[in-house]
Each structure stands twice: as C-alpha cells, then as structure tokens.
Motif scaffolding. Structure first.
Motif, short mmCIF file in Angstrom:
data_model
loop_
_atom_site.label_atom_id
_atom_site.label_comp_id
_atom_site.label_asym_id
_atom_site.label_seq_id
_atom_site.Cartn_x
_atom_site.Cartn_y
_atom_site.Cartn_z
N GLY A 1 0.83 -1.20 0.00
CA GLY A 1 0.00 0.00 0.00
C GLY A 1 0.86 1.24 0.00
O GLY A 1 2.09 1.17 0.08
N GLN A 2 0.19 2.38 -0.08
CA GLN A 2 0.89 3.66 -0.12
C GLN A 2 1.60 3.94 1.21
O GLN A 2 1.07 3.63 2.27
N ILE A 3 2.77 4.53 1.10
CA ILE A 3 3.54 4.91 2.29
C ILE A 3 3.99 6.36 2.15
O ILE A 3 4.04 6.91 1.05
N ALA A 4 4.32 6.94 3.28
CA ALA A 4 4.84 8.31 3.31
C ALA A 4 6.29 8.34 2.85
O ALA A 4 7.02 7.35 2.99
N HIS A 5 6.72 9.46 2.32
CA HIS A 5 8.11 9.66 1.92
C HIS A 5 9.02 9.57 3.15
O HIS A 5 8.67 10.08 4.22
N GLY A 6 10.18 8.96 2.98
CA GLY A 6 11.16 8.94 4.07
C GLY A 6 11.56 10.36 4.47
O GLY A 6 11.70 10.66 5.66
N ALA A 7 11.73 11.23 3.49
CA ALA A 7 12.13 12.61 3.80
C ALA A 7 11.04 13.34 4.58
O ALA A 7 11.34 14.21 5.41
N LEU A 8 9.79 13.00 4.35
CA LEU A 8 8.70 13.59 5.12
C LEU A 8 8.79 13.14 6.57
O LEU A 8 8.62 13.94 7.50
N MET A 9 9.09 11.88 6.79
CA MET A 9 9.19 11.37 8.15
C MET A 9 10.39 12.00 8.88
O MET A 9 10.30 12.34 10.05
N LEU A 10 11.49 12.18 8.17
CA LEU A 10 12.64 12.86 8.74
C LEU A 10 12.27 14.29 9.12
O LEU A 10 12.59 14.76 10.23
N SER A 11 11.57 14.98 8.25
CA SER A 11 11.14 16.35 8.54
C SER A 11 10.21 16.40 9.74
O SER A 11 10.29 17.31 10.57
N LEU A 12 9.31 15.42 9.85
CA LEU A 12 8.41 15.36 11.00
C LEU A 12 9.18 15.17 12.30
O LEU A 12 8.87 15.82 13.31
N LEU A 13 10.18 14.31 12.28
CA LEU A 13 10.99 14.12 13.48
C LEU A 13 11.61 15.44 13.91
O LEU A 13 11.51 15.84 15.07
N LEU A 14 12.22 16.15 12.98
CA LEU A 14 12.86 17.42 13.32
C LEU A 14 11.83 18.46 13.77
O LEU A 14 12.12 19.27 14.65
N GLY A 15 10.64 18.41 13.19
CA GLY A 15 9.61 19.36 13.58
C GLY A 15 8.98 19.05 14.93
O GLY A 15 8.55 19.96 15.64
N LEU A 16 8.91 17.78 15.29
CA LEU A 16 8.26 17.39 16.54
C LEU A 16 9.16 17.54 17.76
O LEU A 16 8.67 17.61 18.88
N VAL A 17 10.48 17.57 17.55
CA VAL A 17 11.41 17.74 18.66
C VAL A 17 11.47 19.23 19.01
O VAL A 17 11.67 20.07 18.15
N LYS A 18 11.28 19.54 20.28
CA LYS A 18 11.28 20.94 20.70
C LYS A 18 12.72 21.49 20.67
O LYS A 18 13.61 20.98 21.34
N LEU A 19 12.90 22.55 19.88
CA LEU A 19 14.19 23.21 19.77
C LEU A 19 14.00 24.68 20.16
O LEU A 19 13.19 25.37 19.56
N ASP A 20 14.72 25.14 21.15
CA ASP A 20 14.56 26.50 21.65
C ASP A 20 15.29 27.47 20.72
O ASP A 20 16.52 27.45 20.63
N PRO A 21 14.56 28.35 20.02
CA PRO A 21 15.19 29.25 19.05
C PRO A 21 16.11 30.28 19.70
O PRO A 21 16.90 30.91 19.00
N ARG A 22 16.07 30.43 21.01
CA ARG A 22 17.02 31.33 21.67
C ARG A 22 18.43 30.75 21.66
O ARG A 22 19.40 31.50 21.80
#
Length: 131
Positions: free
Chosen positions: A33-54
């Motif tokens: 069946g259809q699956i998500a792009h690996g690069a999308l999953m990598l981007s989600l990981l980076l987006g879901l981890v809290k990174l303090d912009p300060r």
C-alpha cells in the motif's frame, strides 16, 4: 499520517513516486500500500522535537539515518531525542550538540533513527540586528 500530507509533500518536493501517490501501484509493491516519503518522516521528526530558538542557531548535520519501517496512511507518530554529545567550537561562543532522535508509530515500533546535530549558542541575534 494523512494522504493529504503526503500529496502536499510530493508537490512541494517534486517527489511524485507512485509508491506514495498511486494506490494501485503501491498495492503491488512489497509494502502492500501507499507509504509516506522517508524525507517527510525525517522532517516530522525534526519538527516534533522541541528546539529552543534562543539557543539553536541552525541544523548542522545528520548521521547514521536509518528507516526501520514504512509509515502508512493513518499511522500516528511521535518523536523523542536524547543529547549524546556536546562539542564546543573554537569561537568559545557556540557548540555543536548531537542528539539521537527516534520516531515511533502508534504500535511503539521504531520508524526511523538518526544522529542530528545543531549549532547552539547563547541567545542568538538575528543577522539583521547584528553589528
């Protein structure tokens, strides 16, 4: 993970492989069946981890990335990270911080892992405000 998210990512990146976009094609693959792009999953990981912009000034590197299982439409993912190394830089103002990141699905199965590095320092000043 939604079909809409995958389609929008495909349009943004021009990665229109039928494994992601064509249900009939994807059904005939080893994934069934259809699956998500690996690069999308990598981007989600980076987006879901809290990174303090300060302190986090920029993404610095990626090592040892492994895609463990595919992410299917309807899957729910969560991210975790752990600092594994802090390397001060010669400028004395910044350091490279490396984290082991992991993305797991709703079944607690690891989707992907990797080492992600960030350039960090004291409160960063936007370039437009620097003297």
């Amino acid at each position: 993970m939604t079909e809409k998210s995958v389609r929008e990512f495909a349009e943004l990146t021009w990665d229109r492989h039928p494994l992601h976009l064509d249900p009939a094609y994807a059904a005939q693959t080893r994934f069934g069946g259809q699956i998500a792009h690996g690069a999308l999953m990598l981007s989600l990981l980076l987006g879901l981890v809290k990174l303090d912009p300060r302190y986090v000034q920029c993404f610095y590197g990626l090592d040892d990335l492994k895609f463990r299982v595919p992410t299917y439409f309807g899957d729910i993912v969560r991210a975790s990270s752990e600092v594994t190394e802090v390397r001060p830089r010669p400028d004395g103002q910044t350091a490279v911080v490396t984290c082991r990141g992991e993305l797991k699905n709703q079944d607690d199965t690891t989707v992907l892992t990797g080492l992600f590095s960030f350039l960090v320092g004291g409160e960063s000043t936007p370039a437009s405000q620097a003297n």
